[in-house]
Motif scaffolding. Structure first.
Motif, short mmCIF file in Angstrom:
data_model
loop_
_atom_site.label_atom_id
_atom_site.label_comp_id
_atom_site.label_asym_id
_atom_site.label_seq_id
_atom_site.Cartn_x
_atom_site.Cartn_y
_atom_site.Cartn_z
N UNK A 151 -44.95 -4.50 26.95
CA UNK A 151 -43.40 -3.63 26.52
C UNK A 151 -42.82 -5.17 25.78
N UNK A 152 -43.00 -6.12 26.49
CA UNK A 152 -42.45 -7.56 25.79
C UNK A 152 -42.82 -7.62 24.45
N UNK A 153 -44.09 -7.52 24.00
CA UNK A 153 -44.61 -7.77 22.78
C UNK A 153 -44.23 -6.51 21.80
N UNK A 154 -44.11 -5.42 22.21
CA UNK A 154 -43.54 -4.40 21.28
C UNK A 154 -42.17 -4.70 20.94
N UNK A 155 -41.28 -5.09 21.72
CA UNK A 155 -39.84 -5.31 21.45
C UNK A 155 -39.56 -6.16 20.35
N UNK A 156 -40.61 -7.06 20.01
CA UNK A 156 -40.31 -8.09 19.03
C UNK A 156 -41.40 -7.72 17.95
N UNK A 157 -42.18 -6.97 18.09
CA UNK A 157 -43.12 -6.61 16.82
C UNK A 157 -42.27 -6.18 15.57
N UNK A 158 -42.80 -6.64 14.29
CA UNK A 158 -42.28 -5.96 13.27
C UNK A 158 -43.03 -5.02 12.32
N UNK A 159 -44.32 -4.98 12.58
CA UNK A 159 -45.27 -4.10 11.86
C UNK A 159 -45.28 -2.69 12.11
N UNK A 160 -45.60 -1.90 11.30
CA UNK A 160 -45.36 -0.53 11.34
C UNK A 160 -46.66 0.15 12.00
N UNK A 161 -47.62 -0.38 12.25
CA UNK A 161 -48.80 -0.13 13.21
C UNK A 161 -49.03 -1.13 14.28
N UNK A 162 -48.86 -0.63 15.57
CA UNK A 162 -48.93 -1.45 16.80
C UNK A 162 -50.58 -1.25 17.25
#
Length: 120
Positions: A91-102
Motif C-alpha cells: 500500500x505504501x509503495x502504491x501510494x507514491x507510484x506514478x506508472x500506469x501499470x503496477x
C-alpha cells in the motif's frame, strides 16, 4: 531465491471502462519489504536490467540494510507508518507510484529476463 515466470499481482490503471492497449506503458515495480536486505540486491539487479519506469520499495520499518540496498539501485523508498505485514508495504509503495501499470513482486524473487517485455 525463487524464480518465477508469472507475477501474482498486476494492476492496470485506466481512465476508461474499456482497456485500450498502451503503446509505451509506464511500469512501476513495487516490492514490499521487511528486513529483506540479504535477498533484495539480487532481485533489484535483475529488475533494473529490464528498465522499468520506476522501482519502489514499500518498507515496513526494516532494521537491516534493506533501505541502503534499495537506494543503491536507485529505487524509491516508501516507509510504512506501522511495522508489519507485506500489505502495508504494498500500500505504501502504491501510494507514491506514478506508472500506469503496477507490478508487485516479492523481495526474494528473481524474475525471468523478459517478464516486463511480456507485460508490455
Amino acid at each position: 531465491m525463487k524464480q518465477v515466470n508469472n507475477i501474482l499481482f498486476i494492476y492496470l490503471l485506466h481512465n476508461n471502462k474499456e482497456m485500450i492497449p498502451m503503446k509505451n506503458p509506464r511500469i512501476s515495480v513495487l516490492i514490499p519489504t521487511l528486513n529483506e536486505g540479504k535477498y533484495l540486491e539480487a532481485t533489484l539487479f535483475h529488475i533494473k536490467m529490464q528498465k522499468p519506469y520506476e522501482i519502489i520499495i514499500g518498507d515496513s520499518q526494516s532494521v537491516d540494510n534493506t533501505v541502503k540496498v534499495a537506494k543503491k539501485y536507485g529505487a524509491k523508498v516508501a516507509v510504512t507508518k506501522k511495522r508489519g505485514s507485506a500489505s502495508y508495504g504494498r500500500n505504501a509503495a502504491a501510494q507514491i507510484a506514478k506508472g500506469n501499470i503496477f507490478v508487485f513482486i516479492d523481495a526474494d524473487t528473481i524474475p525471468y529476463t523478459n517478464f516486463l517485455d511480456v507485460i508490455r
